[in-house]
Design an enzyme around this catalytic site. Sequence first.
Site, mmCIF file in Angstrom:
data_model
loop_
_atom_site.group_PDB
_atom_site.id
_atom_site.type_symbol
_atom_site.label_atom_id
_atom_site.label_comp_id
_atom_site.label_asym_id
_atom_site.label_seq_id
_atom_site.Cartn_x
_atom_site.Cartn_y
_atom_site.Cartn_z
ATOM 1 C CG HIS A 199 6.323 1.031 4.032
ATOM 2 N ND1 HIS A 199 7.190 1.968 3.509
ATOM 3 C CD2 HIS A 199 5.129 1.688 4.195
ATOM 4 C CE1 HIS A 199 6.549 3.117 3.363
ATOM 5 N NE2 HIS A 199 5.304 2.966 3.764
ATOM 6 N NE ARG A 219 7.180 7.092 6.485
ATOM 7 C CZ ARG A 219 6.548 6.760 5.350
ATOM 8 N NH1 ARG A 219 5.263 6.479 5.384
ATOM 9 N NH2 ARG A 219 7.201 6.655 4.206
ATOM 10 C CD GLN A 271 4.381 3.921 8.158
ATOM 11 O OE1 GLN A 271 4.141 4.563 7.151
ATOM 12 N NE2 GLN A 271 4.097 4.386 9.369
ATOM 13 C CB CYS A 312 1.409 2.659 8.050
ATOM 14 S SG CYS A 312 0.414 1.576 7.016
ATOM 15 N NE ARG A 319 5.092 4.154 -1.727
ATOM 16 C CZ ARG A 319 4.201 4.530 -0.802
ATOM 17 N NH1 ARG A 319 2.984 4.867 -1.146
ATOM 18 N NH2 ARG A 319 4.544 4.575 0.469
ATOM 19 C CG ASP A 358 -1.158 -1.599 6.077
ATOM 20 O OD1 ASP A 358 -1.604 -0.487 5.724
ATOM 21 O OD2 ASP A 358 -0.326 -2.231 5.392
HETATM 22 N N1 CP Z 1 2.133 5.243 5.077
HETATM 23 C C1 CP Z 1 2.469 5.557 3.813
HETATM 24 O O1 CP Z 1 3.480 5.118 3.273
HETATM 25 O O2 CP Z 1 1.607 6.407 3.217
HETATM 26 P P1 CP Z 1 1.604 6.828 1.675
HETATM 27 O O3 CP Z 1 1.191 5.633 0.897
HETATM 28 O O4 CP Z 1 0.622 7.960 1.612
HETATM 29 O O5 CP Z 1 2.982 7.287 1.303
HETATM 30 N N1 NVA Z 2 0.044 -2.154 2.786
HETATM 31 C C1 NVA Z 2 -0.204 -0.831 2.273
HETATM 32 C C2 NVA Z 2 0.717 0.155 2.892
HETATM 33 C C3 NVA Z 2 0.455 1.580 2.504
HETATM 34 C C4 NVA Z 2 1.413 2.535 3.106
HETATM 35 C C5 NVA Z 2 -0.060 -0.847 0.762
HETATM 36 O O1 NVA Z 2 0.799 -1.566 0.231
HETATM 37 O O2 NVA Z 2 -0.802 -0.136 0.111
#
Ligand code: CP
Ligand code: NVA
Length: 310
Positions: free
Chosen positions: A128, A295, A131, A267, A101, A226
């Site tokens: 993502h 997930r 997700q 999400c 990430r 989101d």
């Molecule tokens: N939806 C999602 O990826 O959540 P987190 O940021 O908590 O991992």
């Molecule tokens: N768009 C959001 C998604 C989180 C899972 C972010 O990047 O924080």
Amino acid sequence: MVRHLLKISDFSKVECENVINKAIEIKTNSEKFNTALMGDTLLMLFEKPSLRTRISFETGMQQLGGHAIFYSIKDSPLGKKENIHDTAKVASRYVNLIAARVYKREDIWDLAKHSDVPVINMLDDFAHPCQILADFMSIKEKKGQLSNLKMSYFGDAYNNVTYDLMRMCALFGFKMDVACPKGAEYTPEQVVLDEVEELSKATGAEINVLHNAFEAALDSDIIYTDSWMSYGIPIEKEEERKMAFMPFQVNSKIIELAKNDVIFMNCLPAMRGYEQTAEVIDGPHSIVFDEAENRLHAQKSLMLFLREKY
Ligand code: CP
Ligand code: NVA
């Protein structure tokens, strides 16, 4: 050639369907898979925060008989303390799968380029895919199908989740309305629009970007939103963004314009009173916790797929 999942369209429609179908099988019969990755190790590199992704990957790997390592690169950004080439090469000698990430898409592309084992994108600024696999699994469970559906998306469209939702809707021939404020910082990048247009040619998908929430909501089977404050957006931007996004908040008026059996998805993380009202996220159309649960199952399926176990 080693397969990676950096954005959802790295997989074909058939591959996505296979991962989703296997995820549903794993969900209903998880004991059958509890030694499926016995002895395997997953390395999870995190540059930004996470609740769901970290816990579901770690738990999922354990449930498959393997082991997951959490490694924070938050305080030593990838590519600075040690270059990405060396990180990828070293990690490939120890582990069977790498998940990351990161803030910048180029970093995960670089990691995948030099890795000798599959790399999974756990969120960057472009995609993502984990997700989206869980989301489409959830849609299949609730709607019984992954065709002839309309999704409408509300809010931030210059956004990782939105981009992969657009790609996946294009792959599956959905109709999709993306409702967002005008302006480059809120609307999808041209490179994403071009890819989605190309994918749609093969499937007949209709993906539109518009700036009217009520229009987007009409006849929707799925309503999705989101966070307005994605990880890394500075707090000073909060008020400005709140004002820009408020006309795209998912509230009961938006739900009423959709089909009677519309499902509401997010999400997560979510802020009640921001992207959606409490009555929507805590109401009868919301499936956000089933979506979050999936997930776990979708990622178990994904890891088995990348390890060529089916
Ligand atoms: N939806 C999602 O990826 O959540 P987190 O940021 O908590 O991992
Ligand atoms: N768009 C959001 C998604 C989180 C899972 C972010 O990047 O924080």
